[in-house]
Design a protein around this motif. Sequence first.
Motif, mmCIF file in Angstrom:
data_model
loop_
_atom_site.group_PDB
_atom_site.id
_atom_site.type_symbol
_atom_site.label_atom_id
_atom_site.label_comp_id
_atom_site.label_asym_id
_atom_site.label_seq_id
_atom_site.Cartn_x
_atom_site.Cartn_y
_atom_site.Cartn_z
ATOM 1 N N GLU A 50 0.758 4.212 -2.739
ATOM 2 C CA GLU A 50 0.427 5.581 -2.346
ATOM 3 C C GLU A 50 1.517 6.560 -2.785
ATOM 4 O O GLU A 50 1.214 7.660 -3.267
ATOM 5 C CB GLU A 50 0.254 5.659 -0.821
ATOM 6 N N ALA B 144 0.819 -1.214 0.000
ATOM 7 C CA ALA B 144 0.000 0.000 0.000
ATOM 8 C C ALA B 144 0.851 1.261 0.000
ATOM 9 O O ALA B 144 0.542 2.230 -0.710
ATOM 10 C CB ALA B 144 -0.929 -0.007 1.215
ATOM 11 N N SER B 145 1.940 1.283 0.773
ATOM 12 C CA SER B 145 2.777 2.486 0.818
ATOM 13 C C SER B 145 3.471 2.730 -0.518
ATOM 14 O O SER B 145 3.662 3.877 -0.928
ATOM 15 C CB SER B 145 3.814 2.359 1.940
ATOM 16 N N ARG C 163 -5.031 -0.424 -1.615
ATOM 17 C CA ARG C 163 -4.077 0.542 -2.151
ATOM 18 C C ARG C 163 -3.852 1.744 -1.238
ATOM 19 O O ARG C 163 -3.327 2.760 -1.659
ATOM 20 C CB ARG C 163 -4.516 1.019 -3.552
ATOM 21 N N ARG C 164 -4.257 1.661 0.011
ATOM 22 C CA ARG C 164 -4.072 2.730 0.987
ATOM 23 C C ARG C 164 -3.642 2.102 2.306
ATOM 24 O O ARG C 164 -4.222 1.117 2.746
ATOM 25 C CB ARG C 164 -5.364 3.548 1.194
ATOM 26 N N THR C 165 -2.668 2.726 2.946
ATOM 27 C CA THR C 165 -2.086 2.110 4.139
ATOM 28 C C THR C 165 -3.044 2.112 5.325
ATOM 29 O O THR C 165 -3.242 1.070 5.968
ATOM 30 C CB THR C 165 -0.792 2.849 4.523
#
Length: 317
Positions: free
Chosen positions: A92, A88-89, A178-180
């Motif tokens: 992002e 995820a990171s 897709r997001r931490t």
Amino acid sequence: MTWVTWRQYRYQGALAAALLAALAVALLISGLHAAWVWHSALAACTKANSCGNVGNLSLSSSAFTTLVVATSAVPLLPGLFWGAPMVASELEAGTNQFAWTQSITKRRWLAVKAGWLLLGAVVLAGAVSAIVTWWSGPYDALLGDGFAANRFDVTDIVPVGYAIFALALGICAGLLLRRTIPAMAVTLGGFVAVRVLISQWLRLHYMTPVTVYYNLAGNGSPTGAYLGVSQGIIGPNGQAPPAASSGANLNGMSVPAECAQSNNIQSCLAAHGYRGYLSYQPANRFWAFQGIETGIFVVLAAILLAITFWFLKRRDA
């Protein structure tokens, strides 16, 4: 990729090692004291030929007991802080466009990083579990109940299975969301939900429970430790009596009229053919249950990783 993974996670690994060392020192001090108290009490009661007061021993302070209970969260940490941000990171920050356009493929990138992080999670959870298992030795000798709350889940091999599952859940959630932060929230919620579901319901039924029947006027509990599944009363017809809506009752069960005014309801019910029953998992199934539960979490982790790799393959198509 191994060098890159080390560079990215070296500080988190160093912090985990430092906290592990601190935990080891704290539990070593407490564990040695508990062992001394236990062996001293055994020696004293053997000399006096009476061990009736051993069950009232206080082996350690509540602070150390709370610390041990808190280690139940350790398997979750790799999933939260290593697994969820792993992909995820990158997505992002957009660094995946660089990392995934080199000579290494996306799936190999994922396999190498996930492999090293899984190894780290296994080492961390295994080390903490080994320390806690050693610390729990005097308590196990005193209580003899490996199925007890805050014992089964923090000792021996199941914490390793929990850590593998948590990390796989975090990696999968990070790739799909897709997001931490959302991935961490899903990892936390999913891990807790699965743990509660399995510990409160599924664990009781790993194997067919043993059922014993007993006289209501006596004690139906088996000797030694066990994991209770269900307990109640059956009537002369072999069926459970109806629930009490009003009037005399025993543990919520309707008491027949001929026993309602009795001074000893249990003896009266026993005289009329009522029996108690207890379904339980005996203590000698402890290691079988440890293996089954660890296997369940490893299989769940394998499914999550398979979904992760399938999703990457689908994106490549």
